[in-house]
Design a protein around this motif. Structure first.
Motif, short mmCIF file in Angstrom:
data_model
loop_
_atom_site.label_atom_id
_atom_site.label_comp_id
_atom_site.label_asym_id
_atom_site.label_seq_id
_atom_site.Cartn_x
_atom_site.Cartn_y
_atom_site.Cartn_z
N TRP A 42 0.82 -1.21 0.00
CA TRP A 42 0.00 0.00 0.00
C TRP A 42 0.86 1.27 0.00
O TRP A 42 0.43 2.31 -0.51
N ASN A 140 -6.66 1.48 4.23
CA ASN A 140 -5.81 1.57 3.05
C ASN A 140 -5.96 2.94 2.38
O ASN A 140 -5.08 3.79 2.53
N PRO A 367 -4.88 -5.31 -3.37
CA PRO A 367 -3.82 -4.29 -3.36
C PRO A 367 -2.86 -4.40 -4.54
O PRO A 367 -2.34 -3.38 -5.01
#
Length: 509
Positions: A42, A140, A367
């Motif tokens: 991330w 996130n 992700p």
């Protein structure tokens, strides 16, 4: 390749990861490695997706505060700024390192969620609990904008974890830690008063409250918390409650719609948690009895945990219309640590393995996919343009440094002007100057006329601001004035051009 086929191909690796997270010997080590990978991926996404812009205004403001260490700041308590100062004492001041800090805070929160879930869930349920939280966007996307809300993610989780353990065990050690993290939460943002009220309400409504309040645990928690918050409370009094004044001025419901904002708060909270809730329901397929046991748990331990979740989340919506203040669902960011416990802890909830494996696979793929599309997101943001501080702070800082060196060889210690520009330019200057937003001592109490004369100041405004430099003139300060055109280029595409006025006021004898 379709998403369904991709998930099928990932089924075997996902099953191995699920098995490792469920294994008594390997689970903690596996969770730690998975979260380190989560933080790395991330952070990479943030660097790529935000390559066409500079740091968010909340982040540059926090960076400016971190250069003026104090017991409090004009808008918020001091803990977030202290953390930023400590981080950049080790890491270079750069966009990537700030994003690493932000995602690391989320990673720390997820680790606490993992440990907290372990008190109520085991095996694959505990593994699913961690997976669910990665689908809550606060862990996130939203966390990439580091601010006073972000720092509450691990603090609220740790406070709830320690409080529940101190309540169940009557342990003075856990009680002291609950006080420590409760104080940290209050020093992060005053919104944490709802956490403290919620946990207090949970304790009072629990059927074992008499035994708890006869023990030393609650009083140790209160004593430690009060002792740690006391220095800031003294500062708050000396500062004439300026952060609270800011909050009441900008968030008061006078003339607004507190009832409407409470409804929006609840609707937004439901939307933020929707994916995690739907995954949990798909994995458990609960019948009516299971849903009833989830909403009203059958054991006092689970009831206390449920109340510790619901009370801090719902109290703001109850109190906002009564006391006429407006709230936003973004502020639920810190309230989700116990969500997996509420959803999964009922013994009537049995897992269906196939959707659990699919959820694990999706948590791994998601992700990675976002990293792949991150450059496209950056290009869209670049072409769409943004605020002057978001698009031009770094380049404008380079021009300001050039103009400063033309006038004096003294280091640049102060940048003033419209708040976001002052913070943004100061953030990207290697001399790490202070910022004086809007020439307003309420928002820059570390600045006075004597310091401006002694250190000098670079003033930055958009060229259309006819009043640029007037506050400096009123203080008897004058300097050279330059206009500069600034535009950013991303992969050969030139963005919107901004025209700015730069006034260099050198240090005076």
């Amino acid at each position: 390749m379709s998403t369904a086929r991709l998930l099928d191909r990932l089924a075997a690796p996902a099953e191995r990861l699920l098995a490792a997270l469920s294994d008594l010997v390997r689970r903690d080590r596996t969770a730690a490695v998975a979260l380190i990978a989560y933080v790395a991926v991330w952070t990479l996404y943030a660097v790529l997706a935000k390559a066409g812009q500079d740091l968010h205004s909340d982040m540059i403001e926090m960076l400016a505060w971190s250069r003026e260490l104090a017991l409090g700041y004009p808008k918020h308590p001091p803990l977030a700024a202290w953390l930023v100062a400590a981080w950049f004492a080790v890491f270079p001041v750069a966009d990537w390192s700030f994003y690493l800090l932000a995602v690391s805070v989320a990673g720390a929160a997820l680790w606490i969620v993992w440990k907290l879930a372990g008190d109520y869930l085991d095996g694959e349920k505990r593994a699913l609990a961690l997976v669910l939280m990665t689908f809550v966007p606060f862990f996130n996307f939203h966390v990439l904008k580091f601010n006073a809300n972000t720092i509450l993610l691990p603090l609220w989780a740790a406070t709830a974890f320690c409080f529940l353990r101190s309540y169940e065990k009557r342990s003075l050690g856990w009680a002291a830690l609950a006080g420590l993290f409760a104080a940290g939460s209050m020093l992060g943002k005053y919104w944490s008063v709802f956490l403290l009220l919620g946990l207090g309400l949970a304790a009072l409504l629990d059927q074992r409250r008499a035994a708890y309040f006869r023990s030393a645990a609650p009083w140790v928690t209160i004593g430690i918390g009060a002792m740690l918050v006391a220095p800031h409370a003294i500062w708050l009094l000396s500062a004439e409650f300026s952060p609270l004044t800011y909050a009441t001025t900008f968030r008061s419901g006078a003339g607004g719609h507190p009832l409407k904002s409470a409804g929006g708060y609840l609707a937004g909270a439901l939307a933020y948690s929707a994916v995690a809730v739907l995954i949990a329901l798909a994995a458990t397929r609960p019948n009516r009895a299971a849903v009833a046991d989830m909403l009203r748990p059958g054991t006092p331990e689970r009831r206390l945990a449920a109340m510790a979740f619901w009370a801090p989340l719902l109290l703001p919506a109850v109190l906002a219309p009564i006391f006429r203040f407006e709230i936003t669902s973004l502020w639920t960011m810190s309230a989700w640590a116990l969500l997996p416990v509420v959803l999964l802890s009922s013994p009537r909830m049995a897992l269906d393995r196939r959707p659990v494996v699919a959820a694990v696979a999706a948590a791994v793929v998601f992700p990675v996919v976002m990293v792949a599309v991150a450059p496209l997101i950056a290009g869209m943001v670049h072409r769409g343009g943004g605020t002057p501080s978001a698009m031009h702070s770094r380049l404008l800082g380079q021009r300001v440094a050039h103009e400063w060196r033309r006038v004096t060889d003294r280091p640049l210690r102060m940048v003033a002007g419209e708040s976001d520009l002052a913070y943004g330019v100061a953030a990207y200057l290697p001399s790490r100057p202070s910022a004086f937003p809007d020439f307003n001592r309420k928002f820059g109490p570390w600045v006075d006329a004597a310091r401006l004369k002694r250190d000098g100041v670079a003033i930055v405004c958009v060229a259309a601001d006819a009043g640029c430099g007037l506050p400096a003139t009123a203080l008897g300060l004058s300097g050279t004035r330059t206009e500069a055109d600034v535009s950013r280029t991303y992969f050969g595409t030139r963005g919107r051009t901004g025209r700015y006025t730069i006034i260099i006021v050198p240090p005076q004898p």
